[in-house]
Design a protein around this motif. Structure first.
Motif, PDB file in Angstrom:
ATOM      1  N   HIS A  55      78.514 -48.185  -4.564  1.00  0.00           N
ATOM      2  CA  HIS A  55      77.770 -47.641  -5.700  1.00  0.00           C
ATOM      3  C   HIS A  55      78.263 -48.211  -7.020  1.00  0.00           C
ATOM      4  CE1 HIS A  55      75.559 -43.830  -4.145  1.00  0.00           C
ATOM      5  NE2 HIS A  55      75.193 -44.932  -3.543  1.00  0.00           N
ATOM      6  N   CYS A  56      79.587 -48.290  -7.175  1.00  0.00           N
ATOM      7  CA  CYS A  56      80.135 -48.790  -8.443  1.00  0.00           C
ATOM      8  C   CYS A  56      79.677 -50.225  -8.701  1.00  0.00           C
ATOM      9  CB  CYS A  56      81.668 -48.721  -8.430  1.00  0.00           C
ATOM     10  SG  CYS A  56      82.308 -47.043  -8.538  1.00  0.00           S
ATOM     11  N   ASN A  57      79.529 -50.992  -7.643  1.00  0.00           N
ATOM     12  CA  ASN A  57      79.101 -52.377  -7.813  1.00  0.00           C
ATOM     13  C   ASN A  57      77.637 -52.496  -8.203  1.00  0.00           C
ATOM     14  OD1 ASN A  57      81.062 -54.639  -7.426  1.00  0.00           O
ATOM     15  ND2 ASN A  57      81.672 -53.331  -5.707  1.00  0.00           N
ATOM     16  N   ARG A  58      76.894 -51.382  -8.111  1.00  0.00           N
ATOM     17  CA  ARG A  58      75.494 -51.396  -8.553  1.00  0.00           C
ATOM     18  C   ARG A  58      75.276 -50.462  -9.737  1.00  0.00           C
ATOM     19  NH1 ARG A  58      71.796 -49.650  -4.216  1.00  0.00           N
ATOM     20  NH2 ARG A  58      73.504 -48.668  -3.109  1.00  0.00           N
ATOM     21  N   CYS A  59      76.363 -49.871 -10.228  1.00  0.00           N
ATOM     22  CA  CYS A  59      76.258 -48.797 -11.218  1.00  0.00           C
ATOM     23  C   CYS A  59      75.964 -49.325 -12.625  1.00  0.00           C
ATOM     24  CB  CYS A  59      77.573 -48.012 -11.234  1.00  0.00           C
ATOM     25  SG  CYS A  59      77.626 -46.713 -12.485  1.00  0.00           S
ATOM     26  N   HIS A  60      75.117 -48.570 -13.343  1.00  0.00           N
ATOM     27  CA  HIS A  60      74.872 -48.863 -14.764  1.00  0.00           C
ATOM     28  C   HIS A  60      74.892 -47.562 -15.553  1.00  0.00           C
ATOM     29  CE1 HIS A  60      74.091 -53.170 -14.460  1.00  0.00           C
ATOM     30  NE2 HIS A  60      73.565 -52.879 -13.277  1.00  0.00           N
ATOM     31  N   ARG A  61      75.825 -46.694 -15.191  1.00  0.00           N
ATOM     32  CA  ARG A  61      75.965 -45.444 -15.952  1.00  0.00           C
ATOM     33  C   ARG A  61      76.448 -45.706 -17.377  1.00  0.00           C
ATOM     34  NH1 ARG A  61      76.309 -40.542 -13.302  1.00  0.00           N
ATOM     35  NH2 ARG A  61      78.101 -39.773 -14.466  1.00  0.00           N
ATOM     36  N   CYS A  62      77.128 -46.839 -17.582  1.00  0.00           N
ATOM     37  CA  CYS A  62      77.485 -47.231 -18.953  1.00  0.00           C
ATOM     38  C   CYS A  62      77.243 -48.730 -19.101  1.00  0.00           C
ATOM     39  CB  CYS A  62      78.942 -46.865 -19.275  1.00  0.00           C
ATOM     40  SG  CYS A  62      80.173 -47.971 -18.566  1.00  0.00           S
ATOM     41  N   ASP A  63      77.393 -49.222 -20.322  1.00  0.00           N
ATOM     42  CA  ASP A  63      77.057 -50.626 -20.607  1.00  0.00           C
ATOM     43  C   ASP A  63      77.982 -51.620 -19.916  1.00  0.00           C
ATOM     44  OD1 ASP A  63      74.994 -49.793 -22.137  1.00  0.00           O
ATOM     45  OD2 ASP A  63      76.019 -50.027 -24.056  1.00  0.00           O
ATOM     46  N   LEU A  64      79.161 -51.175 -19.484  1.00  0.00           N
ATOM     47  CA  LEU A  64      80.095 -52.119 -18.862  1.00  0.00           C
ATOM     48  C   LEU A  64      79.535 -52.727 -17.576  1.00  0.00           C
ATOM     49  CD1 LEU A  64      83.531 -50.296 -19.384  1.00  0.00           C
ATOM     50  CD2 LEU A  64      82.408 -52.012 -20.817  1.00  0.00           C
ATOM     51  N   GLY A  65      78.579 -52.038 -16.972  1.00  0.00           N
ATOM     52  CA  GLY A  65      77.970 -52.569 -15.753  1.00  0.00           C
ATOM     53  C   GLY A  65      77.297 -53.917 -15.981  1.00  0.00           C
ATOM     54  N   ALA A  66      76.900 -54.175 -17.235  1.00  0.00           N
ATOM     55  CA  ALA A  66      76.202 -55.431 -17.542  1.00  0.00           C
ATOM     56  C   ALA A  66      77.154 -56.618 -17.556  1.00  0.00           C
ATOM     57  CB  ALA A  66      75.517 -55.306 -18.900  1.00  0.00           C
ATOM     58  N   TYR A  67      78.462 -56.367 -17.676  1.00  0.00           N
ATOM     59  CA  TYR A  67      79.426 -57.471 -17.853  1.00  0.00           C
ATOM     60  C   TYR A  67      80.202 -57.810 -16.585  1.00  0.00           C
ATOM     61  CZ  TYR A  67      78.647 -56.218 -22.734  1.00  0.00           C
ATOM     62  OH  TYR A  67      78.063 -55.938 -23.937  1.00  0.00           O
ATOM     63  N   ARG A  68      80.177 -56.935 -15.591  1.00  0.00           N
ATOM     64  CA  ARG A  68      81.114 -57.122 -14.481  1.00  0.00           C
ATOM     65  C   ARG A  68      80.700 -58.252 -13.538  1.00  0.00           C
ATOM     66  NH1 ARG A  68      78.717 -52.054 -12.518  1.00  0.00           N
ATOM     67  NH2 ARG A  68      76.893 -52.818 -11.435  1.00  0.00           N
ATOM     68  N   THR A  69      81.723 -58.867 -12.938  1.00  0.00           N
ATOM     69  CA  THR A  69      81.518 -59.722 -11.770  1.00  0.00           C
ATOM     70  C   THR A  69      81.683 -58.845 -10.538  1.00  0.00           C
ATOM     71  OG1 THR A  69      82.526 -61.532 -12.998  1.00  0.00           O
ATOM     72  CG2 THR A  69      82.273 -61.840 -10.620  1.00  0.00           C
ATOM     73  N   ILE A 128      90.776 -46.128 -15.167  1.00  0.00           N
ATOM     74  CA  ILE A 128      89.850 -45.178 -15.803  1.00  0.00           C
ATOM     75  C   ILE A 128      88.408 -45.671 -15.707  1.00  0.00           C
ATOM     76  CG2 ILE A 128      89.150 -44.235 -18.055  1.00  0.00           C
ATOM     77  CD1 ILE A 128      91.518 -42.740 -16.949  1.00  0.00           C
ATOM     78  N   VAL A 129      88.169 -46.936 -16.042  1.00  0.00           N
ATOM     79  CA  VAL A 129      86.828 -47.512 -15.853  1.00  0.00           C
ATOM     80  C   VAL A 129      86.887 -48.612 -14.798  1.00  0.00           C
ATOM     81  CG1 VAL A 129      85.880 -46.956 -18.131  1.00  0.00           C
ATOM     82  CG2 VAL A 129      87.116 -49.116 -17.815  1.00  0.00           C
ATOM     83  N   LYS A 130      85.829 -48.702 -14.023  1.00  0.00           N
ATOM     84  CA  LYS A 130      85.820 -49.622 -12.877  1.00  0.00           C
ATOM     85  C   LYS A 130      85.287 -51.017 -13.229  1.00  0.00           C
ATOM     86  CE  LYS A 130      86.929 -45.899 -10.621  1.00  0.00           C
ATOM     87  NZ  LYS A 130      88.263 -45.406 -10.981  1.00  0.00           N
ATOM     88  N   GLY A 149      83.562 -39.423 -13.145  1.00  0.00           N
ATOM     89  CA  GLY A 149      83.206 -38.812 -11.863  1.00  0.00           C
ATOM     90  C   GLY A 149      83.723 -39.617 -10.682  1.00  0.00           C
ATOM     91  N   TYR A 150      83.730 -40.933 -10.831  1.00  0.00           N
ATOM     92  CA  TYR A 150      84.249 -41.778  -9.753  1.00  0.00           C
ATOM     93  C   TYR A 150      85.756 -41.563  -9.574  1.00  0.00           C
ATOM     94  CZ  TYR A 150      79.808 -44.350 -10.026  1.00  0.00           C
ATOM     95  OH  TYR A 150      78.472 -44.708 -10.014  1.00  0.00           O
ATOM     96  N   LEU A 151      86.471 -41.498 -10.696  1.00  0.00           N
ATOM     97  CA  LEU A 151      87.922 -41.290 -10.595  1.00  0.00           C
ATOM     98  C   LEU A 151      88.227 -39.909 -10.004  1.00  0.00           C
ATOM     99  CD1 LEU A 151      90.760 -42.334 -11.061  1.00  0.00           C
ATOM    100  CD2 LEU A 151      90.635 -41.517 -13.419  1.00  0.00           C
TER     101      LEU A 151
HETATM  102  S1  SF4 Z   1      82.463 -48.673 -15.808  1.00  0.00           S
HETATM  103 FE1  SF4 Z   1      82.062 -47.039 -14.305  1.00  0.00          FE
HETATM  104  S2  SF4 Z   1      80.328 -45.893 -15.164  1.00  0.00           S
HETATM  105 FE2  SF4 Z   1      80.402 -47.868 -16.249  1.00  0.00          FE
HETATM  106  S3  SF4 Z   1      78.988 -49.195 -15.074  1.00  0.00           S
HETATM  107 FE3  SF4 Z   1      81.055 -49.515 -14.246  1.00  0.00          FE
HETATM  108  S4  SF4 Z   1      81.238 -48.095 -12.480  1.00  0.00           S
HETATM  109 FE4  SF4 Z   1      79.480 -47.439 -13.745  1.00  0.00          FE
END
Ligand code: SF4
Length: 236
Positions: A55-69, A128-130, A149-151
């Motif tokens: 789920h975290c690898n598909r998550c966009h609950r916050c903007d950081l999801g747009a930057y992750r590899t 704290i953030v994934k 919530g994930y933590l």
């Molecule tokens: S940092 Fe956490 S809440 Fe934000 S997109 Fe990644 S997994 Fe989702």
């Protein structure tokens, strides 16, 4: 799939879900993701770290999801008595999907080994953030809240006796302490049946190499010995 469909996944009350911590929440579809940061992740949503990682690898609950590899979930013993929480992934972590890699991770392993602790047996490491904040900036409060919530689910699944807070972001978001780390490091905070201790982040020790009495490395040595003593006490 609309946001409404994804959000409706979490239309269960936290109380109802909490009564059965590992049961699948009512209406839960494991293929859906809790998209909105305003919708809490109910206790008991995940019964495995692997599912949560997906789920975290598909998550966009916050903007950081747009930057992750890669989302960086954690590493170590999934049933460790000690959970170590950092701030967020850096570049290497984002690339590998593993927390505390590189020099900080090597130093952390050495610190743990100095009192016969290992990530294989005794410690699980998370953040704290994934997802990696751009330019390695500090995660915002909104980002930390969106990811909390994930933590919380990780804390429930690992069920550690001791939680080590590496740095100010972990301290602020898990025990609400906003003081500087140098003021509170090494102190036990008992909360929700667990023992929390703020400690220096290994990256801070890499920047402050002095081994003088009272210096950062000396203080870390005191703290990790206190952690081992507490673990031995809790196990006896
Ligand atoms: S940092 Fe956490 S809440 Fe934000 S997109 Fe990644 S997994 Fe989702």
């Amino acid at each position: 799939m609309s946001n409404e469909e994804q959000i409706s996944l979490f239309d269960v009350t936290p109380t109802a879900a909490a009564s059965s911590p590992v049961a699948t929440p009512v209406g839960f579809d494991p293929d859906l993701i809790p998209t909105s940061a305003k919708v809490p992740i109910p206790t008991g949503t995940y019964d495995s770290m692997a599912k949560m990682a997906e789920h975290c690898n598909r998550c966009h609950r916050c903007d950081l999801g747009a930057y992750r590899t890669n989302a960086v979930i954690g590493r170590g013993n999934l049933k460790a008595p000690i959970l170590l929480v950092g701030e967020g992934p850096g570049q290497t972590e984002d690339e590998t999907g593993l927390p505390f890699t590189g020099k900080s991770g090597q130093l952390l392993e050495k610190i743990l080994a100095s009192v016969n602790l290992t990530t294989e047996n005794d410690v699980f490491i998370s953040n704290i953030v994934k997802c990696r904040p751009p330019e390695n900036r500090v995660p915002t409060t909104d980002e930390a809240n969106a990811c909390s919530g994930y933590l919380k689910e990780q804390i429930r699944m690992v069920d550690p006796k001791i939680i080590l807070l590496t740095g100010a972001t972990a301290m602020k978001n898990l025990v609400g302490i906003k003081q500087g780390i140098t003021k509170v490091r090494g102190q036990w905070i008992e909360q929700d049946g667990r023992f929390y201790m703020p400690i220096f982040h290994p990256a801070y020790l890499l920047r402050n190499q002095s081994r003088d009495k009272g210096g950062p490395k000396w203080l870390m040595w005191q703290d990790i010995q206190a952690v081992k003593a507490k673990l031995d006490e809790l196990r006896s």
